[in-house]
Design an enzyme around this catalytic site. Structure first.
Site, PDB file in Angstrom:
ATOM      1  N   HIS A  66       7.932  -7.593  -1.389  1.00 45.62           N
ATOM      2  CA  HIS A  66       7.822  -6.626  -0.251  1.00 45.62           C
ATOM      3  C   HIS A  66       8.755  -7.187   0.840  1.00 45.62           C
ATOM      4  O   HIS A  66       8.928  -6.615   2.048  1.00 45.62           O
ATOM      5  CB  HIS A  66       6.309  -7.252   0.336  1.00 45.62           C
ATOM      6  CG  HIS A  66       5.271  -6.526  -0.359  1.00 45.62           C
ATOM      7  ND1 HIS A  66       5.152  -5.268  -0.957  1.00 45.62           N
ATOM      8  CD2 HIS A  66       3.920  -7.137  -0.951  1.00 45.62           C
ATOM      9  CE1 HIS A  66       4.047  -5.208  -1.813  1.00 45.62           C
ATOM     10  NE2 HIS A  66       3.239  -6.284  -1.439  1.00 45.62           N
ATOM     11  N   TYR A  83       6.278   8.186  -1.922  1.00 45.09           N
ATOM     12  CA  TYR A  83       4.927   8.617  -2.527  1.00 45.09           C
ATOM     13  C   TYR A  83       4.584   9.987  -2.777  1.00 45.09           C
ATOM     14  O   TYR A  83       4.259  10.338  -3.782  1.00 45.09           O
ATOM     15  CB  TYR A  83       3.783   7.669  -1.876  1.00 45.09           C
ATOM     16  CG  TYR A  83       2.592   7.682  -2.600  1.00 45.09           C
ATOM     17  CD1 TYR A  83       2.161   6.594  -3.630  1.00 45.09           C
ATOM     18  CD2 TYR A  83       1.484   8.623  -2.142  1.00 45.09           C
ATOM     19  CE1 TYR A  83       1.077   6.644  -3.954  1.00 45.09           C
ATOM     20  CE2 TYR A  83       0.141   8.465  -2.668  1.00 45.09           C
ATOM     21  CZ  TYR A  83       0.014   7.554  -3.607  1.00 45.09           C
ATOM     22  OH  TYR A  83      -1.408   7.332  -4.276  1.00 45.09           O
ATOM     23  N   ARG A 130       5.855   5.280   1.906  1.00 44.89           N
ATOM     24  CA  ARG A 130       4.764   6.336   1.972  1.00 44.89           C
ATOM     25  C   ARG A 130       4.558   6.809   3.395  1.00 44.89           C
ATOM     26  O   ARG A 130       4.727   5.796   4.400  1.00 44.89           O
ATOM     27  CB  ARG A 130       3.382   5.738   1.444  1.00 44.89           C
ATOM     28  CG  ARG A 130       2.365   6.592   1.243  1.00 44.89           C
ATOM     29  CD  ARG A 130       1.083   5.678   0.473  1.00 44.89           C
ATOM     30  NE  ARG A 130       0.026   6.471   0.283  1.00 44.89           N
ATOM     31  CZ  ARG A 130      -1.196   6.243  -0.119  1.00 44.89           C
ATOM     32  NH1 ARG A 130      -1.354   4.844  -0.193  1.00 44.89           N
ATOM     33  NH2 ARG A 130      -2.119   6.920  -0.560  1.00 44.89           N
ATOM     34  N   TRP A 169       1.752   1.709  -8.647  1.00 42.78           N
ATOM     35  CA  TRP A 169       2.339   2.826  -9.654  1.00 42.78           C
ATOM     36  C   TRP A 169       3.800   2.658  -9.942  1.00 42.78           C
ATOM     37  O   TRP A 169       3.951   2.745 -10.934  1.00 42.78           O
ATOM     38  CB  TRP A 169       2.271   4.130  -8.761  1.00 42.78           C
ATOM     39  CG  TRP A 169       2.595   5.604  -9.393  1.00 42.78           C
ATOM     40  CD1 TRP A 169       2.350   5.758 -10.671  1.00 42.78           C
ATOM     41  CD2 TRP A 169       2.418   6.823  -8.755  1.00 42.78           C
ATOM     42  NE1 TRP A 169       2.484   7.014 -10.939  1.00 42.78           N
ATOM     43  CE2 TRP A 169       2.472   7.749  -9.643  1.00 42.78           C
ATOM     44  CE3 TRP A 169       2.674   7.093  -7.459  1.00 42.78           C
ATOM     45  CZ2 TRP A 169       2.658   9.029  -9.365  1.00 42.78           C
ATOM     46  CZ3 TRP A 169       2.663   8.366  -7.088  1.00 42.78           C
ATOM     47  CH2 TRP A 169       2.736   9.440  -8.003  1.00 42.78           C
ATOM     48  N   LYS A 179       0.734  -1.313  -0.036  1.00 37.35           N
ATOM     49  CA  LYS A 179       0.060  -0.004  -0.109  1.00 37.35           C
ATOM     50  C   LYS A 179       0.924   1.421  -0.115  1.00 37.35           C
ATOM     51  O   LYS A 179       0.389   2.349   0.430  1.00 37.35           O
ATOM     52  CB  LYS A 179      -0.935  -0.078   1.386  1.00 37.35           C
ATOM     53  CG  LYS A 179      -2.005  -1.088   1.252  1.00 37.35           C
ATOM     54  CD  LYS A 179      -2.211  -1.945   0.352  1.00 37.35           C
ATOM     55  CE  LYS A 179      -3.115  -1.368  -0.704  1.00 37.35           C
ATOM     56  NZ  LYS A 179      -3.205  -2.274  -1.976  1.00 37.35           N
ATOM     57  N   SER A 180       2.029   1.044  -0.492  1.00 38.67           N
ATOM     58  CA  SER A 180       2.894   2.099  -0.551  1.00 38.67           C
ATOM     59  C   SER A 180       3.103   2.960  -2.000  1.00 38.67           C
ATOM     60  O   SER A 180       4.055   3.968  -2.107  1.00 38.67           O
ATOM     61  CB  SER A 180       4.475   2.096   0.013  1.00 38.67           C
ATOM     62  OG  SER A 180       4.301   1.562   1.336  1.00 38.67           O
TER      63      SER A 180
HETATM   64  P1  A3P Z   1      -5.001   4.482  -1.756  1.00 41.16           P
HETATM   65  O1  A3P Z   1      -5.784   3.426  -0.990  1.00 41.16           O
HETATM   66  O2  A3P Z   1      -4.560   5.646  -0.382  1.00 41.16           O
HETATM   67  O3  A3P Z   1      -5.801   5.345  -2.711  1.00 41.16           O
HETATM   68  P2  A3P Z   1      -0.013  -0.455  -3.493  1.00 41.16           P
HETATM   69  O4  A3P Z   1       0.228  -0.434  -5.016  1.00 41.16           O
HETATM   70  O5  A3P Z   1       1.381  -0.633  -2.916  1.00 41.16           O
HETATM   71  O6  A3P Z   1      -0.768  -1.596  -3.251  1.00 41.16           O
HETATM   72  O7  A3P Z   1      -0.463   1.077  -3.018  1.00 41.16           O
HETATM   73  C1  A3P Z   1      -2.083   1.198  -3.395  1.00 41.16           C
HETATM   74  C2  A3P Z   1      -2.218   2.469  -3.123  1.00 41.16           C
HETATM   75  O8  A3P Z   1      -1.588   3.269  -4.259  1.00 41.16           O
HETATM   76  C3  A3P Z   1      -3.759   2.919  -3.303  1.00 41.16           C
HETATM   77  O9  A3P Z   1      -3.658   4.232  -2.384  1.00 41.16           O
HETATM   78  C4  A3P Z   1      -3.741   3.310  -4.649  1.00 41.16           C
HETATM   79  O10 A3P Z   1      -4.862   4.120  -4.869  1.00 41.16           O
HETATM   80  C5  A3P Z   1      -2.527   3.929  -4.827  1.00 41.16           C
HETATM   81  N1  A3P Z   1      -2.458   4.073  -6.474  1.00 41.16           N
HETATM   82  C6  A3P Z   1      -2.618   2.871  -7.153  1.00 41.16           C
HETATM   83  N2  A3P Z   1      -2.329   3.293  -8.431  1.00 41.16           N
HETATM   84  C7  A3P Z   1      -1.400   4.646  -8.528  1.00 41.16           C
HETATM   85  C8  A3P Z   1      -1.249   5.626  -9.387  1.00 41.16           C
HETATM   86  N3  A3P Z   1      -1.103   5.168 -10.655  1.00 41.16           N
HETATM   87  N4  A3P Z   1      -0.805   6.813  -8.897  1.00 41.16           N
HETATM   88  C9  A3P Z   1      -0.993   7.186  -7.794  1.00 41.16           C
HETATM   89  N5  A3P Z   1      -1.309   6.406  -6.663  1.00 41.16           N
HETATM   90  C10 A3P Z   1      -1.777   4.917  -7.124  1.00 41.16           C
END
Ligand code: A3P
Length: 323
Positions: A137, A225, A159, A75, A70-71
């Site tokens: 991870h 992030y 993040r 992306w 979730k960081s």
């Molecule tokens: P939120 O839940 O705050 O929206 P991971 O990819 O490590 O699982 O992290 C997921 C987080 O990254 C989510 O945050 C998601 O919405 C966000 N995310 C996914 N794709 C993204 C992108 N292209 N640009 C920015 N944030 C993105």
């Protein structure tokens, strides 16, 4: 051989029974292995971590994307895939409309290290001219030794812990097995503050890569992030340079950097991934929630926020990390 791998598998399973065990976020249980919590329902299990430590062979040309869940994993996967493969999918000076990221989830384009490769279509990692891309991870101190010895490049994105908590909380309730019930935010907070999250403690994970990046700046790039959100273009250029795929002046003039940023933007990826599944029971859209910085302000009480601030201050004492 089958015999050997069966023997190893049993050995790992035996080790598992000796590890501290707690209730997980995504599944029944998580285990404390080498100082970090590994979830059974996470992308790789503790057994997978042990197996990759014993047998994974890195190549010097590999690229590893390391993150805490979730960081910004999704992306970073998209950006790295788009940067490294840009000439393959570049038609008439603009990224072609049949780019894999326009139909595949970034998690399909870049697999997790140690994950069963049968989940992935063979098209993504077979071009022998491009480096192998993997995400992981696994905390720095538990990485397979061959990754550290190979001198290959590692990119880490972190993040703000509070936003990681909020993102993981929503993700958990979206994807966890219904039999586990709904997790309350209070429950999530209590586990998180005690360091109990997949591959947590959050602070230790971050600190491990932060210190490693200071010691090995040519091999490890440390991103946040929040910085990526603030100045995506310059950070994407920095990433490309670090990976050994710098943008040429010509490309910059042609707007290739902006095209990659747009292709990998939250809005584009959310739209592309609004239907379908990544694997079995993991919906594509679970990885795209709202993609904002500081969403924690909508979830944490003042008291919760203060508690996490205290922990962060103590854990990051003397380090130049800010979000
Ligand atoms: P939120 O839940 O705050 O929206 P991971 O990819 O490590 O699982 O992290 C997921 C987080 O990254 C989510 O945050 C998601 O919405 C966000 N995310 C996914 N794709 C993204 C992108 N292209 N640009 C920015 N944030 C993105």
């Amino acid at each position: 051989t089958d015999n050997e791998s069966g023997f190893l598998y049993n050995k790992y399973k035996d080790t598992l029974t000796t590890l501290p065990k707690e209730k997980g976020w995504l599944s029944e249980s998580m285990f404390l292995y080498q100082g970090f919590w590994v979830e059974e329902g996470s992308v790789i299990s503790a057994v997978d971590v042990m197996a990759s430590q014993d047998s994974f062979q890195a190549l010097p040309t590999d690229i590893y994307l390391a993150t805490l869940p979730k960081s910004g994993t999704t992306w970073l996967k998209a950006l790295t895939f788009a940067i490294v493969n840009r000439t393959r999918y570049n038609k008439t000076n603009s990224l072609s409309t049949d780019h894999p990221l326009q139909c595949l989830n970034p998690h399909i384009c870049v697999p997790f290290l140690g994950m069963d490769s049968s989940h992935f279509p063979p098209s993504t990692n077979v071009d022998r001219h491009s480096p192998r891309l993997f995400a992981t991870h696994i905390p720095y101190t538990s990485l397979p030794q061959s990754i550290l010895d190979s001198g290959c490049r590692i990119v880490y994105i972190c993040r703000s812990p509070k936003d990681v908590l909020v993102s993981l909380f929503h993700f958990t309730n979206k994807v966890r097995d219904k039999s586990l019930g709904v997790m309350t935010f209070e429950e999530a907070f209590e586990m998180f503050r005690k360091g109990m999250m997949p591959f947590g403690p959050c602070w230790d994970h971050l600190k491990g890569y932060y210190k490693a990046a200071l010691e090995r700046p040519l091999e490890i790039l440390f991103l946040t992030y929040e910085d990526m959100q603030k100045d995506t273009v310059n950070n994407v250029k920095r990433l490309a340079e670090f990976l050994g795929y710098p943008f040429t002046q010509e490309e910059e003039v042609e707007g290739v950097v902006h095209e990659i940023v747009k292709l990998c933007s939250f809005e584009t990826l959310k739209e592309v991934n609004k239907h379908g599944m990544v694997i079995a029971d993991l919906p594509n859209d679970a990885f795209f929630r709202n993609g904002k910085v500081d969403d924690w302000t909508n979830h944490l009480t003042n008291e919760m926020s203060q508690i996490l601030d205290e922990i962060t201050k103590e854990k990051f004492d003397g380090l130049d990390i800010s979000f």
